[in-house]
Design a protein around this motif. Structure first.
Motif, short mmCIF file in Angstrom:
data_model
loop_
_atom_site.label_atom_id
_atom_site.label_comp_id
_atom_site.label_asym_id
_atom_site.label_seq_id
_atom_site.Cartn_x
_atom_site.Cartn_y
_atom_site.Cartn_z
N GLY A 158 0.78 -1.10 0.09
CA GLY A 158 0.05 -0.03 0.04
C GLY A 158 0.75 1.26 0.08
N GLU A 159 0.17 2.45 -0.26
CA GLU A 159 1.13 3.51 -0.38
C GLU A 159 1.35 4.19 1.04
N PRO A 160 2.72 4.30 1.01
CA PRO A 160 3.42 4.82 2.38
C PRO A 160 2.76 6.12 2.61
N ASP A 161 2.79 6.54 3.99
CA ASP A 161 2.04 7.73 4.23
C ASP A 161 3.20 8.99 4.33
N GLU A 162 4.51 8.50 4.71
CA GLU A 162 5.15 9.56 5.16
C GLU A 162 6.27 9.64 4.00
N GLU A 163 6.88 10.85 3.89
CA GLU A 163 7.94 11.27 2.93
C GLU A 163 9.35 10.74 3.68
N PRO A 164 10.39 10.31 2.83
CA PRO A 164 10.26 10.42 1.30
C PRO A 164 9.78 9.18 0.44
N HIS A 165 9.21 8.24 1.29
CA HIS A 165 8.67 6.84 0.75
C HIS A 165 7.42 7.17 -0.12
N ALA A 166 6.62 8.05 0.23
CA ALA A 166 5.49 8.38 -0.52
C ALA A 166 5.87 8.94 -2.06
N SER A 167 6.60 9.52 -2.21
CA SER A 167 6.89 10.31 -3.36
C SER A 167 7.68 9.25 -4.21
N ALA A 168 8.67 8.43 -3.48
CA ALA A 168 9.43 7.22 -4.04
C ALA A 168 8.38 6.22 -4.62
N TYR A 169 7.37 5.81 -3.74
CA TYR A 169 6.42 5.08 -4.29
C TYR A 169 5.57 5.46 -5.42
N GLN A 170 5.41 6.68 -5.54
CA GLN A 170 4.70 7.20 -6.92
C GLN A 170 5.66 7.16 -8.23
N GLY A 171 6.57 7.51 -7.79
CA GLY A 171 7.77 7.66 -8.74
C GLY A 171 7.62 6.09 -9.64
N ALA A 172 7.66 5.16 -8.52
CA ALA A 172 7.87 3.73 -8.80
C ALA A 172 6.63 3.14 -9.69
N LEU A 173 5.53 3.59 -9.39
CA LEU A 173 4.18 3.53 -10.17
C LEU A 173 4.23 4.08 -11.42
N GLU A 174 5.05 5.10 -11.67
CA GLU A 174 5.21 5.72 -12.81
C GLU A 174 6.36 5.14 -13.73
N GLY A 175 6.84 4.04 -13.28
CA GLY A 175 8.16 3.56 -13.83
C GLY A 175 9.27 4.03 -13.66
N ASP A 176 9.44 4.91 -12.61
CA ASP A 176 10.73 5.26 -12.13
C ASP A 176 11.54 4.39 -11.28
N VAL A 177 12.79 4.45 -11.16
CA VAL A 177 13.63 3.64 -10.03
C VAL A 177 13.84 4.75 -9.26
N SER A 178 13.40 4.86 -7.92
CA SER A 178 13.83 5.94 -7.00
C SER A 178 14.70 5.32 -5.90
N ILE A 179 15.74 6.23 -5.87
CA ILE A 179 16.79 5.89 -4.59
C ILE A 179 16.67 6.83 -3.64
N ILE A 180 16.66 6.41 -2.35
CA ILE A 180 16.36 7.51 -1.42
C ILE A 180 17.84 7.04 -0.74
N ARG A 181 18.55 8.27 -0.42
CA ARG A 181 19.69 8.16 0.42
C ARG A 181 19.71 8.65 1.75
N PHE A 182 20.17 8.02 2.79
CA PHE A 182 20.19 8.37 4.12
C PHE A 182 21.67 8.84 4.53
N ALA A 183 21.81 10.01 4.90
CA ALA A 183 23.29 10.60 5.26
C ALA A 183 23.68 10.09 6.66
#
Length: 96
Positions: A71-96
């Protein structure tokens, strides 16, 4: 010969999350990453994730976990990354 059909698999593939650590050249500490993408199976997801990391300049990666997002995550940055994945993108979230 027809390809076998898995009735449990979504038509457009699953949204996967892959958790690991990626390394830039001369970076021995690496950076923690979460990668979200849509793929038909986990092998394809890992291949696409590694290709995306290479395109971002990473030369090595330790991928620790893989799972599907149900299901769609509620919090960022995962919510935006999930939407990107649905649109065919590969989303890379980096943690410093």
């Amino acid at each position: 010969m027809e390809d076998p059909v898995n009735d449990n698999a979504p038509k457009d593939g699953f949204v996967f999350i892959i958790i690991g650590k990626a390394y830039l050249e001369d970076d021995e500490d690496g950076v923690d990453v979460h990668i979200m993408l849509r793929a038909p199976d986990d092998d394809s997801a890992v291949r696409e994730a590694l290709n995306a990391l290479t395109e971002e300049g990473f030369h090595e990666a330790d991928l620790d976990q893989i799972g599907t997002i149900m299901g769609e995550p509620d919090e960022e940055p995962h919510a935006s990354a999930y939407q990107g994945a649905l649109e065919g993108d590969v989303s890379i979230i980096r943690f410093a």
